[in-house]
Enzyme design. Structure first.
Site, mmCIF file in Angstrom:
data_model
loop_
_atom_site.group_PDB
_atom_site.id
_atom_site.type_symbol
_atom_site.label_atom_id
_atom_site.label_comp_id
_atom_site.label_asym_id
_atom_site.label_seq_id
_atom_site.Cartn_x
_atom_site.Cartn_y
_atom_site.Cartn_z
ATOM 1 N N GLU A 1 36.629 8.998 -21.768
ATOM 2 C CA GLU A 1 35.227 9.458 -21.728
ATOM 3 C C GLU A 1 34.258 8.270 -21.674
ATOM 4 O O GLU A 1 33.198 8.267 -22.307
ATOM 5 C CB GLU A 1 34.929 10.421 -22.885
ATOM 6 C CG GLU A 1 35.756 11.706 -22.738
ATOM 7 C CD GLU A 1 35.182 12.913 -23.429
ATOM 8 O OE1 GLU A 1 33.955 12.996 -23.599
ATOM 9 O OE2 GLU A 1 35.995 13.802 -23.778
ATOM 10 N N GLU B 1 27.719 14.439 -23.535
ATOM 11 C CA GLU B 1 27.873 15.249 -24.752
ATOM 12 C C GLU B 1 29.276 15.076 -25.342
ATOM 13 O O GLU B 1 29.438 14.864 -26.546
ATOM 14 C CB GLU B 1 27.609 16.720 -24.424
ATOM 15 C CG GLU B 1 26.187 16.920 -23.920
ATOM 16 C CD GLU B 1 25.836 18.363 -23.627
ATOM 17 O OE1 GLU B 1 26.748 19.199 -23.515
ATOM 18 O OE2 GLU B 1 24.631 18.648 -23.515
ATOM 19 N N GLY B 2 30.265 15.167 -24.438
ATOM 20 C CA GLY B 2 31.658 15.090 -24.888
ATOM 21 C C GLY B 2 31.942 13.837 -25.692
ATOM 22 O O GLY B 2 32.714 13.854 -26.654
ATOM 23 N N ARG B 3 31.321 12.727 -25.298
ATOM 24 C CA ARG B 3 31.668 11.470 -25.978
ATOM 25 C C ARG B 3 31.182 11.434 -27.420
ATOM 26 O O ARG B 3 31.683 10.639 -28.222
ATOM 27 C CB ARG B 3 31.202 10.269 -25.169
ATOM 28 C CG ARG B 3 29.731 10.052 -25.050
ATOM 29 C CD ARG B 3 29.488 8.776 -24.262
ATOM 30 N NE ARG B 3 30.243 8.786 -23.015
ATOM 31 C CZ ARG B 3 29.700 8.803 -21.793
ATOM 32 N NH1 ARG B 3 28.401 8.798 -21.661
ATOM 33 N NH2 ARG B 3 30.452 8.802 -20.723
ATOM 34 N N TYR C 1 28.394 15.754 -9.654
ATOM 35 C CA TYR C 1 28.188 14.460 -10.336
ATOM 36 C C TYR C 1 27.300 14.652 -11.560
ATOM 37 O O TYR C 1 27.510 14.049 -12.607
ATOM 38 C CB TYR C 1 27.596 13.423 -9.369
ATOM 39 C CG TYR C 1 26.150 13.660 -9.004
ATOM 40 C CD1 TYR C 1 25.791 14.551 -8.013
ATOM 41 C CD2 TYR C 1 25.130 13.011 -9.697
ATOM 42 C CE1 TYR C 1 24.461 14.790 -7.701
ATOM 43 C CE2 TYR C 1 23.799 13.241 -9.387
ATOM 44 C CZ TYR C 1 23.475 14.141 -8.386
ATOM 45 O OH TYR C 1 22.164 14.392 -8.114
ATOM 46 N N GLY D 1 42.283 5.579 -8.217
ATOM 47 C CA GLY D 1 41.340 4.568 -7.728
ATOM 48 C C GLY D 1 39.939 4.706 -8.295
ATOM 49 O O GLY D 1 39.047 3.929 -7.938
ATOM 50 N N GLU E 1 40.768 9.548 -11.086
ATOM 51 C CA GLU E 1 41.852 9.403 -10.111
ATOM 52 C C GLU E 1 42.382 7.982 -10.212
ATOM 53 O O GLU E 1 41.738 7.128 -10.834
ATOM 54 C CB GLU E 1 41.323 9.662 -8.688
ATOM 55 C CG GLU E 1 40.757 11.055 -8.527
ATOM 56 C CD GLU E 1 40.219 11.330 -7.123
ATOM 57 O OE1 GLU E 1 40.332 10.435 -6.252
ATOM 58 O OE2 GLU E 1 39.706 12.438 -6.914
HETATM 59 C C1 LIG Z 1 45.052 9.464 -22.738
HETATM 60 C C2 LIG Z 1 44.014 9.587 -21.666
HETATM 61 C C3 LIG Z 1 43.374 10.793 -21.472
HETATM 62 C C4 LIG Z 1 42.433 10.940 -20.453
HETATM 63 N N1 LIG Z 1 41.874 12.171 -20.223
HETATM 64 C C5 LIG Z 1 41.110 12.340 -19.112
HETATM 65 C C6 LIG Z 1 40.674 13.639 -18.734
HETATM 66 O O1 LIG Z 1 40.930 14.641 -19.422
HETATM 67 N N2 LIG Z 1 39.959 13.782 -17.594
HETATM 68 C C7 LIG Z 1 39.631 12.716 -16.812
HETATM 69 O O2 LIG Z 1 38.991 12.917 -15.786
HETATM 70 N N3 LIG Z 1 40.037 11.459 -17.142
HETATM 71 C C8 LIG Z 1 40.764 11.242 -18.267
HETATM 72 N N4 LIG Z 1 41.198 9.989 -18.601
HETATM 73 C C9 LIG Z 1 40.812 8.851 -17.777
HETATM 74 C C10 LIG Z 1 39.842 7.920 -18.479
HETATM 75 O O3 LIG Z 1 38.578 8.532 -18.560
HETATM 76 C C11 LIG Z 1 39.823 6.585 -17.718
HETATM 77 O O4 LIG Z 1 41.060 5.955 -17.979
HETATM 78 C C12 LIG Z 1 38.662 5.717 -18.134
HETATM 79 O O5 LIG Z 1 37.453 6.245 -17.675
HETATM 80 C C13 LIG Z 1 38.797 4.281 -17.609
HETATM 81 O O6 LIG Z 1 39.105 4.274 -16.259
HETATM 82 P P1 LIG Z 1 40.308 3.346 -15.729
HETATM 83 O O7 LIG Z 1 41.497 3.668 -16.551
HETATM 84 O O8 LIG Z 1 40.417 3.512 -14.260
HETATM 85 O O9 LIG Z 1 39.875 1.877 -16.069
HETATM 86 P P2 LIG Z 1 38.954 0.943 -15.154
HETATM 87 O O10 LIG Z 1 37.739 1.654 -14.734
HETATM 88 O O11 LIG Z 1 39.815 0.342 -14.097
HETATM 89 O O12 LIG Z 1 38.548 -0.169 -16.209
HETATM 90 C C14 LIG Z 1 39.432 -1.230 -16.581
HETATM 91 C C15 LIG Z 1 38.629 -2.204 -17.438
HETATM 92 O O13 LIG Z 1 37.532 -2.740 -16.679
HETATM 93 C C16 LIG Z 1 36.320 -2.515 -17.361
HETATM 94 N N5 LIG Z 1 35.243 -2.241 -16.385
HETATM 95 C C17 LIG Z 1 35.269 -1.418 -15.303
HETATM 96 N N6 LIG Z 1 34.088 -1.435 -14.674
HETATM 97 C C18 LIG Z 1 33.276 -2.270 -15.384
HETATM 98 C C19 LIG Z 1 31.926 -2.697 -15.266
HETATM 99 N N7 LIG Z 1 31.132 -2.233 -14.299
HETATM 100 N N8 LIG Z 1 31.436 -3.557 -16.180
HETATM 101 C C20 LIG Z 1 32.203 -4.011 -17.194
HETATM 102 N N9 LIG Z 1 33.492 -3.641 -17.368
HETATM 103 C C21 LIG Z 1 34.023 -2.775 -16.477
HETATM 104 C C22 LIG Z 1 36.555 -1.308 -18.257
HETATM 105 O O14 LIG Z 1 35.668 -1.290 -19.354
HETATM 106 C C23 LIG Z 1 38.011 -1.519 -18.659
HETATM 107 O O15 LIG Z 1 38.067 -2.388 -19.767
HETATM 108 C C24 LIG Z 1 42.120 9.821 -19.638
HETATM 109 C C25 LIG Z 1 42.743 8.596 -19.862
HETATM 110 C C26 LIG Z 1 43.701 8.473 -20.842
HETATM 111 C C27 LIG Z 1 44.390 7.150 -21.021
#
Ligand SMILES: Cc1cc2nc3c(=O)[nH]c(=O)nc-3n(C[C@H](O)[C@H](O)[C@H](O)COP(=O)(O)OP(=O)(O)OC[C@H]3O[C@@H](n4cnc5c(N)ncnc54)[C@H](O)[C@@H]3O)c2cc1C
Length: 391
Positions: A375, A253-255, A244, A141, A139
């Site tokens: 992922e 697994e997916g990754r 969860y 957030g 989401e």
């Molecule tokens: C093309 C695309 C397809 C996607 N498909 C799906 C899907 O099918 N289903 C789904 O549910 N989601 C999907 N996603 C979402 C994707 O999984 C998230 O974008 C991803 O998990 C990162 O979350 P965020 O974008 O909120 O980044 P954030 O979590 O805000 O992270 C931003 C940066 O901060 C770093 N960071 C965050 N927390 C920490 C920490 N604790 N320690 C160190 N570094 C940290 C991260 O590594 C990153 O570099 C997709 C995203 C894209 C762009």
């Protein structure tokens, strides 16, 4: 050190040795990718749309139901075959690869492992035959901190009402089924998170804005909007409050298959670089004759092979029922780095034309970036690996 796999009774085969069945499967997918998908890759990238006829062919070839048991109309294959399919597709088009990846290693996987008999009977034949699925966890957030999700599920008689928005959902544009994670008991924190199977036509459900992206542009990435979306209680996947666990275990697994997508992409980029280096002449000879170019290609080939071994090992460990979480994180982390590095070097080997859309390497370079984000970002993979090595 990652836990060592248990010993086996017979002499283990090299990781890249394939059975006759695996070889046949790999060559079928490669042929499809090269002959049917390749002619449309650029067009689909520019339009940001995956062709419906190719999607139909992917179903007909059994690529959308690889692990679905034959009794439900699937191929009755294994996880390693999913990895082979994703790799072979990504060599030509990483967008096609991610469509197959999400369908098999996430959606079908969830239903096979966690679905009730009734849900399996109702939905697995559709997933094998003609219905694309999507996985809605993230989401606005809650990305890396996925379990901070704000989508809520409230019980009303024999239904749940889901309200919230999901962002960046792969396959959402084409999908007919959505695995949506919502919290049915926020007071219990992440132990309230539950997985719901939502049909596109359920009242209160809508597919929202489609993202305009840097790479994998033919793969749809959209918002999901749920406004008191009515989902039958029978469509809870697994147990209430165990979403969860489903999300964590499925993404573990997916990754591995995302690692495979990056290996395929890197192999594709390397192939283009080798072909170009042999035919492009400068200073009166092919640039492949220069040691500087040869060394670059040698390093690229070595890294691709190393990434492939990590990916194959994690996949085979998963199929063997061995612990694989650290190996999966290492595979995804390393392969996505290799994907990006190899595509970048390929652009350089092609020189000026590598930077243009006349050759496929600039697209592979753009496509590679996502490997380090979805992922679980590279930092999230490092957290998993560090936890393991530090005990
Ligand atoms: C093309 C695309 C397809 C996607 N498909 C799906 C899907 O099918 N289903 C789904 O549910 N989601 C999907 N996603 C979402 C994707 O999984 C998230 O974008 C991803 O998990 C990162 O979350 P965020 O974008 O909120 O980044 P954030 O979590 O805000 O992270 C931003 C940066 O901060 C770093 N960071 C965050 N927390 C920490 C920490 N604790 N320690 C160190 N570094 C940290 C991260 O590594 C990153 O570099 C997709 C995203 C894209 C762009």
């Amino acid at each position: 050190m990652a836990a060592l796999p248990e010993t086996v009774d017979t002499a283990p085969l090299p990781l890249t040795a394939l059975t006759e069945e695996e070889k046949f499967f790999q060559s079928t997918v490669r042929k499809f990718a090269r002959e049917e998908i390749r002619p449309y890759v650029r067009e689909m990238d520019e339009a940001g749309v995956f062709r419906k006829d190719l999607l139909k062919e992917m179903f007909q070839l059994g690529l959308m139901g690889i692990e679905i048991p034959e009794e439900f109309g699937g191929q009755g294959g294994n996880f390693f075959q999913c990895v082979l399919a994703v790799e072979a597709l990504a060599e030509v088009d990483p967008s096609a690869a991610v469509i197959v990846d999400v369908q098999n290693t996430i959606a079908n996987n969830i239903l096979i492992r966690w679905g009730s008999e009734e849900l399996k009977r109702r939905y697995l034949p559709k997933l094998a035959h003609d219905t694309v699925a999507a996985f809605g966890l993230s989401e606005a957030g809650s990305g890396s901190d996925a379990f901070a999700l704000a989508t809520r599920a409230t019980r009303q008689g024999d239904h749940y009402l889901l309200t919230g928005r999901k962002l960046w959902i792969t396959n959402a544009g084409e999908a007919g089924l959505y695995f949506v994670f919502a919290n049915a008991n926020p007071e219990a924190g992440h132990r309230g998170i539950t997985c719901f199977l939502v049909e596109r036509g359920f009242p209160g459900f809508q597919v929202g804005k489609k993202e305009d992206k840097l790479g994998i542009r033919a793969s749809s990435t959209c918002e999901l909007i749920m406004d008191e979306c009515r989902v039958p209680a029978a469509n809870v996947v697994g147990e209430l409050g165990k979403g969860y666990k489903i999300a964590i275990e499925t993404l573990n697994e997916g990754r591995i298959a995302i690692g495979s997508q990056m290996v395929g992409l890197a192999q594709g980029a390397l192939g283009h670089a080798i072909a170009y280096a042999k035919q492009r002449e400068q200073f009166g000879k092919p640039i492949a004759d220069f040691q500087g170019v040869q060394f670059e290609l040698a390093v690229m080939a070595t890294e691709v092979e190393a990434a492939r071994l990590l990916v194959y090992n994690a996949a085979r460990m998963r199929d063997a029922g061995l612990p694989f979480v650290t190996e999966a994180a290492m595979a995804k982390y390393f392969a996505s780095q290799v994907g990006e590095n190899t595509a970048s070097r390929a652009v350089e080997i092609l020189g000026g034309v590598g930077f243009t859309k006349d050759y496929p390497v600039e697209k592979l370079y753009r496509d590679a970036k996502i490997g380090r984000i979805y992922e679980g970002t590279s930092n999230m993979q490092k957290i998993t690996i560090a936890k393991q090595i530090l005990g």
